[in-house]
Scaffold this motif. Structure first.
Motif, PDB file in Angstrom:
ATOM      1  N   SER A 177       0.858  -1.203   0.000  1.00  0.00           N
ATOM      2  CA  SER A 177       0.000   0.000   0.000  1.00  0.00           C
ATOM      3  C   SER A 177       0.883   1.237   0.000  1.00  0.00           C
ATOM      4  O   SER A 177       1.761   1.362   0.861  1.00  0.00           O
ATOM      5  CB  SER A 177      -0.838   0.085   1.278  1.00  0.00           C
ATOM      6  OG  SER A 177      -1.718  -0.968   1.379  1.00  0.00           O
ATOM      7  N   PRO A 178       0.661   2.177  -0.909  1.00  0.00           N
ATOM      8  CA  PRO A 178       1.485   3.391  -0.906  1.00  0.00           C
ATOM      9  C   PRO A 178       1.431   4.103   0.445  1.00  0.00           C
ATOM     10  O   PRO A 178       2.434   4.620   0.932  1.00  0.00           O
ATOM     11  CB  PRO A 178       0.849   4.264  -1.992  1.00  0.00           C
ATOM     12  CG  PRO A 178      -0.054   3.394  -2.762  1.00  0.00           C
ATOM     13  CD  PRO A 178      -0.344   2.162  -1.964  1.00  0.00           C
ATOM     14  N   GLU A 179       0.252   4.088   1.083  1.00  0.00           N
ATOM     15  CA  GLU A 179       0.070   4.819   2.353  1.00  0.00           C
ATOM     16  C   GLU A 179       0.888   4.222   3.498  1.00  0.00           C
ATOM     17  O   GLU A 179       1.097   4.866   4.517  1.00  0.00           O
ATOM     18  CB  GLU A 179      -1.408   4.810   2.773  1.00  0.00           C
ATOM     19  CG  GLU A 179      -2.352   5.474   1.799  1.00  0.00           C
ATOM     20  CD  GLU A 179      -2.908   4.496   0.762  1.00  0.00           C
ATOM     21  OE1 GLU A 179      -2.310   3.402   0.570  1.00  0.00           O
ATOM     22  OE2 GLU A 179      -3.923   4.840   0.140  1.00  0.00           O
ATOM     23  N   ALA A 202      -3.422   6.253   6.391  1.00  0.00           N
ATOM     24  CA  ALA A 202      -4.291   5.197   5.867  1.00  0.00           C
ATOM     25  C   ALA A 202      -5.762   5.590   5.893  1.00  0.00           C
ATOM     26  O   ALA A 202      -6.173   6.529   6.569  1.00  0.00           O
ATOM     27  CB  ALA A 202      -4.099   3.939   6.707  1.00  0.00           C
ATOM     28  N   SER A 203      -6.560   4.848   5.145  1.00  0.00           N
ATOM     29  CA  SER A 203      -8.016   4.839   5.307  1.00  0.00           C
ATOM     30  C   SER A 203      -8.393   3.355   5.313  1.00  0.00           C
ATOM     31  O   SER A 203      -7.521   2.489   5.188  1.00  0.00           O
ATOM     32  CB  SER A 203      -8.692   5.547   4.138  1.00  0.00           C
ATOM     33  OG  SER A 203      -8.536   4.765   2.972  1.00  0.00           O
ATOM     34  N   GLY A 204      -9.671   3.080   5.414  1.00  0.00           N
ATOM     35  CA  GLY A 204     -10.111   1.685   5.406  1.00  0.00           C
ATOM     36  C   GLY A 204      -9.713   0.946   4.137  1.00  0.00           C
ATOM     37  O   GLY A 204      -9.696  -0.287   4.108  1.00  0.00           O
ATOM     38  N   SER A 242       3.874   2.407   2.944  1.00  0.00           N
ATOM     39  CA  SER A 242       5.149   1.890   2.439  1.00  0.00           C
ATOM     40  C   SER A 242       6.375   2.557   3.058  1.00  0.00           C
ATOM     41  O   SER A 242       7.472   2.030   2.979  1.00  0.00           O
ATOM     42  CB  SER A 242       5.198   2.036   0.917  1.00  0.00           C
ATOM     43  OG  SER A 242       4.955   3.375   0.571  1.00  0.00           O
ATOM     44  N   VAL A 243       6.216   3.726   3.656  1.00  0.00           N
ATOM     45  CA  VAL A 243       7.359   4.461   4.214  1.00  0.00           C
ATOM     46  C   VAL A 243       7.011   4.884   5.646  1.00  0.00           C
ATOM     47  O   VAL A 243       5.876   5.244   5.915  1.00  0.00           O
ATOM     48  CB  VAL A 243       7.636   5.728   3.367  1.00  0.00           C
ATOM     49  CG1 VAL A 243       8.717   6.584   3.997  1.00  0.00           C
ATOM     50  CG2 VAL A 243       8.015   5.354   1.941  1.00  0.00           C
ATOM     51  N   GLY A 244       7.986   4.805   6.533  1.00  0.00           N
ATOM     52  CA  GLY A 244       7.788   5.366   7.883  1.00  0.00           C
ATOM     53  C   GLY A 244       7.219   4.375   8.879  1.00  0.00           C
ATOM     54  O   GLY A 244       7.009   3.202   8.583  1.00  0.00           O
ATOM     55  N   ASP A 245       6.923   4.891  10.065  1.00  0.00           N
ATOM     56  CA  ASP A 245       6.429   4.083  11.180  1.00  0.00           C
ATOM     57  C   ASP A 245       5.002   3.593  10.896  1.00  0.00           C
ATOM     58  O   ASP A 245       4.143   4.395  10.515  1.00  0.00           O
ATOM     59  CB  ASP A 245       6.450   4.963  12.447  1.00  0.00           C
ATOM     60  CG  ASP A 245       5.778   4.278  13.610  1.00  0.00           C
ATOM     61  OD1 ASP A 245       6.360   3.306  14.125  1.00  0.00           O
ATOM     62  OD2 ASP A 245       4.663   4.691  13.990  1.00  0.00           O
ATOM     63  N   LEU A 246       4.778   2.295  11.107  1.00  0.00           N
ATOM     64  CA  LEU A 246       3.471   1.718  10.754  1.00  0.00           C
ATOM     65  C   LEU A 246       2.322   2.385  11.525  1.00  0.00           C
ATOM     66  O   LEU A 246       1.276   2.695  10.947  1.00  0.00           O
ATOM     67  CB  LEU A 246       3.466   0.203  11.001  1.00  0.00           C
ATOM     68  CG  LEU A 246       2.146  -0.503  10.652  1.00  0.00           C
ATOM     69  CD1 LEU A 246       1.839  -0.408   9.166  1.00  0.00           C
ATOM     70  CD2 LEU A 246       2.161  -1.969  11.095  1.00  0.00           C
ATOM     71  N   HIS A 247       2.510   2.616  12.835  1.00  0.00           N
ATOM     72  CA  HIS A 247       1.403   3.213  13.598  1.00  0.00           C
ATOM     73  C   HIS A 247       1.088   4.623  13.113  1.00  0.00           C
ATOM     74  O   HIS A 247      -0.082   4.995  12.977  1.00  0.00           O
ATOM     75  CB  HIS A 247       1.726   3.210  15.102  1.00  0.00           C
ATOM     76  CG  HIS A 247       1.693   1.832  15.681  1.00  0.00           C
ATOM     77  ND1 HIS A 247       2.817   1.207  16.150  1.00  0.00           N
ATOM     78  CD2 HIS A 247       0.680   0.951  15.818  1.00  0.00           C
ATOM     79  CE1 HIS A 247       2.494  -0.004  16.571  1.00  0.00           C
ATOM     80  NE2 HIS A 247       1.207  -0.189  16.383  1.00  0.00           N
ATOM     81  N   ALA A 248       2.128   5.404  12.857  1.00  0.00           N
ATOM     82  CA  ALA A 248       1.908   6.767  12.347  1.00  0.00           C
ATOM     83  C   ALA A 248       1.190   6.703  10.999  1.00  0.00           C
ATOM     84  O   ALA A 248       0.253   7.474  10.737  1.00  0.00           O
ATOM     85  CB  ALA A 248       3.237   7.504  12.223  1.00  0.00           C
ATOM     86  N   ASP A 249       1.601   5.746  10.147  1.00  0.00           N
ATOM     87  CA  ASP A 249       0.951   5.605   8.834  1.00  0.00           C
ATOM     88  C   ASP A 249      -0.517   5.195   8.985  1.00  0.00           C
ATOM     89  O   ASP A 249      -1.395   5.694   8.278  1.00  0.00           O
ATOM     90  CB  ASP A 249       1.674   4.551   7.986  1.00  0.00           C
ATOM     91  CG  ASP A 249       3.056   5.024   7.536  1.00  0.00           C
ATOM     92  OD1 ASP A 249       3.366   6.221   7.709  1.00  0.00           O
ATOM     93  OD2 ASP A 249       3.824   4.190   7.017  1.00  0.00           O
ATOM     94  N   LEU A 250      -0.763   4.262   9.914  1.00  0.00           N
ATOM     95  CA  LEU A 250      -2.138   3.787  10.109  1.00  0.00           C
ATOM     96  C   LEU A 250      -3.044   4.911  10.596  1.00  0.00           C
ATOM     97  O   LEU A 250      -4.198   5.017  10.189  1.00  0.00           O
ATOM     98  CB  LEU A 250      -2.163   2.635  11.127  1.00  0.00           C
ATOM     99  CG  LEU A 250      -1.610   1.303  10.616  1.00  0.00           C
ATOM    100  CD1 LEU A 250      -1.419   0.318  11.766  1.00  0.00           C
ATOM    101  CD2 LEU A 250      -2.531   0.703   9.553  1.00  0.00           C
ATOM    102  N   VAL A 251      -2.518   5.770  11.469  1.00  0.00           N
ATOM    103  CA  VAL A 251      -3.346   6.841  12.030  1.00  0.00           C
ATOM    104  C   VAL A 251      -3.526   7.997  11.038  1.00  0.00           C
ATOM    105  O   VAL A 251      -4.629   8.472  10.820  1.00  0.00           O
ATOM    106  CB  VAL A 251      -2.741   7.373  13.355  1.00  0.00           C
ATOM    107  CG1 VAL A 251      -3.536   8.579  13.876  1.00  0.00           C
ATOM    108  CG2 VAL A 251      -2.715   6.259  14.407  1.00  0.00           C
ATOM    109  N   TYR A 252      -2.418   8.427  10.412  1.00  0.00           N
ATOM    110  CA  TYR A 252      -2.484   9.690   9.658  1.00  0.00           C
ATOM    111  C   TYR A 252      -2.573   9.534   8.147  1.00  0.00           C
ATOM    112  O   TYR A 252      -3.002  10.441   7.457  1.00  0.00           O
ATOM    113  CB  TYR A 252      -1.268  10.558  10.000  1.00  0.00           C
ATOM    114  CG  TYR A 252      -1.314  11.023  11.435  1.00  0.00           C
ATOM    115  CD1 TYR A 252      -2.295  11.918  11.848  1.00  0.00           C
ATOM    116  CD2 TYR A 252      -0.406  10.552  12.376  1.00  0.00           C
ATOM    117  CE1 TYR A 252      -2.368  12.329  13.172  1.00  0.00           C
ATOM    118  CE2 TYR A 252      -0.466  10.967  13.693  1.00  0.00           C
ATOM    119  CZ  TYR A 252      -1.451  11.848  14.088  1.00  0.00           C
ATOM    120  OH  TYR A 252      -1.534  12.256  15.386  1.00  0.00           O
TER     121      TYR A 252
END
Ligand SMILES: [Zn+2]
Length: 419
Positions: A362-364, A378-380, A366-376
């Motif tokens: 997922s591009p959203e 990602a979407s469903g 693919s980079v950085g901390d997973l939790h930060a990506d999931l919160v800021y």
């Protein structure tokens, strides 16, 4: 839906940076870690590098209110309830609730929610929909005696509990008094007694608007949480939805009693309640906190990822402090790990076989901390596979039968002629 799926094995998933496998039997995780693989006869999934995470828990919703989506969106809370919602709810049929809830379940499964806490009319129909959708839910029919018919409501509530008692292991019953401004002292006291006797949760809206607080102080001489405590309503099985206007004293009381507060930041902002749940004070007091969408009539989305982002943003913004709610802590709130009563939490052997595989690459994410990506970030839409109780409810973004469910729910909504 049959209760006993074949054992399920997942290989090649990524958990905390390591490649792992996972096996489930009879709805429970029986093995998790490097080298875990399928046994003969297992249903097998090759995750091909997909991140493996716990699913989200929607701590407060009215699932069948998908039928009300997009109606009366510009009205304040009380006018929206009185002019749009309540007149239509008076003529709802169980089939409306069934298809409205099936639609909500499609959306929640698609967006990675495995379990939800529901308060709505015809709870038996909600339970049937949850059963057919394969999700988990704690369900309560609303208690409401603003019309003066306390006895009638008690009978309805007991009938609802009987109906919910016959449902499967993925469904729990709760008592769900609507709010302190729609339920009498007498009925609230009765609810507390029934819940204690039956050892079931109580789920109530509390301190959603400032008006609710000032009316409570005027009528009862105390603030809403203190009023509920006086009636015996605050305990370890109590879920308080909203809590926007709770003050420090109330938060300490709520923490002491072991209640859970479910914050619904998107619904609060949409209904323009004018405040933000005081999370930093709740955390200092030791309150258990969950996250909810509220009903689709007042959100209007059931994608809990958007609520998660708004939760984190609203808390940082209101506190003027970027450390007000770190991403990992926000993720714990959204997965139920910060409020054990809600029934979520981290993936573990012997725990429920509920998990998500996120889209590999997922591009959203693919980079950085997973939790930060999931919160800021990602979407469903980052959810590829949703598994609940060891059963695959969505794979590759596909939910079997979703098209028919969407059509049937739209048909029921049109039939209601919501104004
Ligand atoms: Zn609500």
């Amino acid at each position: 839906m049959a209760e006993r799926p074949a054992p399920l094995a997942v290989t090649g998933a990524v958990l905390d940076g390591a490649t792992v496998g996972l096996r489930c039997e009879e709805g429970t995780i029986v093995a998790l870690g490097p080298g875990v693989g399928p046994r003969p006869g297992d249903e097998a999934i090759d995750a091909a590098g997909a991140p493996l995470v716990a699913p989200l828990v929607n701590g407060h919703t009215h699932a069948a209110m998908t039928l009300f989506r997009g109606h009366g969106g510009d009205l304040p809370l009380m006018r929206w309830l009185r002019e749009v919602v309540w007149p239509v709810e008076a003529r709802l049929e169980p089939e409306d609730v069934y298809w409205g809830t099936r639609l909500a379940c499609v959306e929640m499964v698609r967006n990675g929610t495995a379990r939800f806490w529901d308060m709505y009319w015809h709870p038996g129909a909600t339970a049937r929909a949850v059963e057919d959708a394969g999700m988990r839910a704690t369900i309560g029919g609303p208690l409401f005696d603003a019309d003066g018919d306390t006895d009638g409501m008690r009978k309805t509530a007991l009938g609802n509990l009987d109906e919910l008692a016959d449902t499967g292991p993925r469904i729990g019953a709760a008592l769900a008094p609507h709010a302190i401004y729609t339920v009498s002292d007498e009925l609230l006291r009765w609810t507390a007694e029934q819940a204690a006797e039956r050892e079931i949760p109580v789920h109530i809206h509390l301190s959603e608007t400032e008006q609710e607080v000032s009316d409570c102080v005027e009528r009862h001489g105390v603030r809403p949480a203190q009023y509920l405590d006086r009636l015996g309503m605050l305990g370890e099985r109590t879920v308080l939805a909203h809590g926007v206007w709770l003050d420090d004293g109330e938060l300490e009381l709520i923490a002491e009693r072991g209640c859970t507060v479910v914050t619904n930041p998107v619904a609060n902002m949409k209904l323009a309640v004018g405040g933000v749940f005081p999370y930093p004070a709740a955390r200092s007091a030791g309150v258990q906190v969950g996250l909810g969408t509220d009903g689709a009539g007042s959100n209007d989305s059931l994608d809990l990822f958007s609520d998660l982002k708004v939760l984190a943003l609203a808390q940082r913004h209101a506190a003027g402090d970027p450390k007000a709610l770190p991403a990992e802590e926000a993720w714990r709130i959204a997965t139920g790990a910060a409020a054990p009563l809600l029934g979520g939490g981290e993936l573990r052997v012997t725990g429920p076989a509920d998990f998500l595989l996120l889209r590999a690459g997922s591009p959203e994410l693919s980079v950085g901390d997973l939790h930060a990506d999931l919160v800021y970030s990602a979407s469903g839409s980052v959810v590829d596979t949703t598994v609940v109780a060891g059963r695959v409810l969505m794979r590759g973004g596909e939910i079997p039968g979703a098209g028919e469910i969407v059509a049937r729910a739209a048909e029921r909504s049109r039939r209601l002629e919501i104004g």
